[in-house]
Design an enzyme around this catalytic site. Structure first.
Site, PDB file in Angstrom:
ATOM      1  N   CYS A 120       0.783  -1.050  -0.062  1.00 12.64           N
ATOM      2  CA  CYS A 120      -0.020  -0.124   0.087  1.00 12.64           C
ATOM      3  C   CYS A 120       1.013   1.042  -0.051  1.00 12.64           C
ATOM      4  O   CYS A 120       1.362   1.481  -1.062  1.00 12.64           O
ATOM      5  CB  CYS A 120      -0.963   0.021   1.164  1.00 12.64           C
ATOM      6  N   HIS A 139      -3.115  -5.281   1.707  1.00 14.30           N
ATOM      7  CA  HIS A 139      -2.432  -5.311   3.090  1.00 14.30           C
ATOM      8  C   HIS A 139      -2.411  -6.883   3.405  1.00 14.30           C
ATOM      9  O   HIS A 139      -3.145  -7.293   4.156  1.00 14.30           O
ATOM     10  CB  HIS A 139      -3.157  -4.541   4.075  1.00 14.30           C
ATOM     11  N   GLU A 153      -0.550  -7.955   5.447  1.00 11.37           N
ATOM     12  CA  GLU A 153      -0.094  -8.265   6.655  1.00 11.37           C
ATOM     13  C   GLU A 153      -1.122  -8.505   7.881  1.00 11.37           C
ATOM     14  O   GLU A 153      -0.979  -8.808   9.090  1.00 11.37           O
ATOM     15  CB  GLU A 153       0.887  -7.219   7.117  1.00 11.37           C
TER      16      GLU A 153
HETATM   17  N1  GLN Z   1      -3.359   6.297   0.686  1.00  7.00           N
HETATM   18  C1  GLN Z   1      -2.280   6.168   1.454  1.00  7.00           C
HETATM   19  C2  GLN Z   1      -0.918   6.784   0.902  1.00  7.00           C
HETATM   20  O1  GLN Z   1      -1.146   7.658  -0.056  1.00  7.00           O
HETATM   21  C3  GLN Z   1      -1.814   4.877   1.764  1.00  7.00           C
HETATM   22  C4  GLN Z   1      -2.873   4.016   2.365  1.00  7.00           C
HETATM   23  C5  GLN Z   1      -2.293   2.880   3.170  1.00  7.00           C
HETATM   24  O2  GLN Z   1      -1.046   2.469   3.148  1.00  7.00           O
HETATM   25  N2  GLN Z   1      -3.371   1.920   3.654  1.00  7.00           N
HETATM   26  O3  GLN Z   1       0.103   6.817   1.442  1.00  7.00           O
END
Ligand code: GLN
Length: 192
Positions: free
Chosen positions: A79, A172, A174
Site C-alpha cells: 500500500c 495489505h 499483513e
Molecule cells: N493512501 C495512503 C498513502 O497515500 C496509503 C494507504 C495505506 O497504506 N493503507 O500513503
C-alpha cells in the site's frame, strides 16, 4: 534465517513483524541507517506515504534506502509501501518524493471515495488459490515498464507487481494472517 527489516518510522509495522516472524524470518524494526545496513531484505508497510517519506528524509534514511534498493536489496512494499517503491506517482502530494526502484507509475488513493476500502479475493501469480485482498485507500499501478511483472489485478488495475527483488502490493497482506505474500517475498530472497 533471513534478516528482514521493517521500515518503522510510521505505518503498520507490528503486523509485518508478526507475519515475518511466524514464517521464520529474523524480523526487526528499522529506524536508522545502522539498522538498514543489517537487512537482507526490507518491508515497507502500509501507512501514509507522504509522512513516511518525510520522516525517512528527516531521519537520514532516504538516501541510504535509495542506495540499498539501487544495489539490489530485496524489498516488499504494501500500500503506502508500494507508493514508496514507485519510480513515478500520480495524485502525489506536492513535492512528494519516493524511494523508487520499480519502473511503474502509481496512482495514490486510486480506487476513489465510494470504494475507499474494500476486500476481495485475488488471484496472484505464484500463489496457489485465491488470496484475501484488503484495500484501504489503496493505490494501483497505472502503467508499468517492460521489466515489471503484474502478479494480480483488481477491478482491471495492477495491484501486485514484481521487478527483480522488488515486490509491491496495493493491498495489505499483513492484516489477514494469510502469510502467502510474505512467503513469496521470502522465497524470492532465498533464490536470489
Ligand atoms: N493512501 C495512503 C498513502 O497515500 C496509503 C494507504 C495505506 O497504506 N493503507 O500513503
Amino acid at each position: 534465517m533471513p534478516r528482514i527489516g521493517v521500515f518503522a518510522l510510521q505505518g503498520d509495522v507490528r503486523e509485518h513483524l508478526a507475519a515475518l516472524t511466524s514464517l521464520g524470518a529474523d524480523a526487526f524494526p528499522v529506524r536508522r541507517p545502522t539498522e538498514l545496513a543489517q537487512c537482507d531484505g526490507l518491508v515497507l508497510p502500509g501507512g501514509e506515504s507522504t509522512t513516511m517519506i518525510k520522516l525517512a528524509a528527516t531521519f537520514d534514511l532516504l538516501e541510504p534506502l535509495r542506495e540499498r534498493v539501487r544495489d539490489g536489496m530485496a524489498a516488499f512494499g504494501t500500500c503506502a509501501g508500494m507508493i514508496l517503491l514507485a519510480d513515478r506517482l500520480l495524485d502525489a502530494a506536492e513535492g512528494q518524493q519516493t524511494i523508487g526502484g520499480i519502473d511503474m507509475t502509481v496512482r495514490r488513493n486510486a480506487f476513489g471515495r465510494q470504494v475507499d476500502s474494500f476486500e476481495g479475493a485475488l488471484d496472484v501469480v505464484g500463489v496457489a488459490g485465491p488470496v484475501p485482498g484488503v484495500f484501504i485507500r489503496a493505490p494501483w499501478a497505472e502503467e508499468v515498464g517492460p521489466g515489471v511483472e503484474v502478479l494480480a489485478e483488481a477491478r482491471g488495475h495492477a495491484v501486485a507487481v514484481r521487478q527483480g527483488p522488488l515486490l509491491a502490493t496495493a493491498f495489505h497482506p499483513e492484516v489477514d494472517g494469510d502469510g502467502r505474500l510474505h512467503r513469496l517475498f521470502l522465497d524470492g530472497l532465498a533464490t536470489a
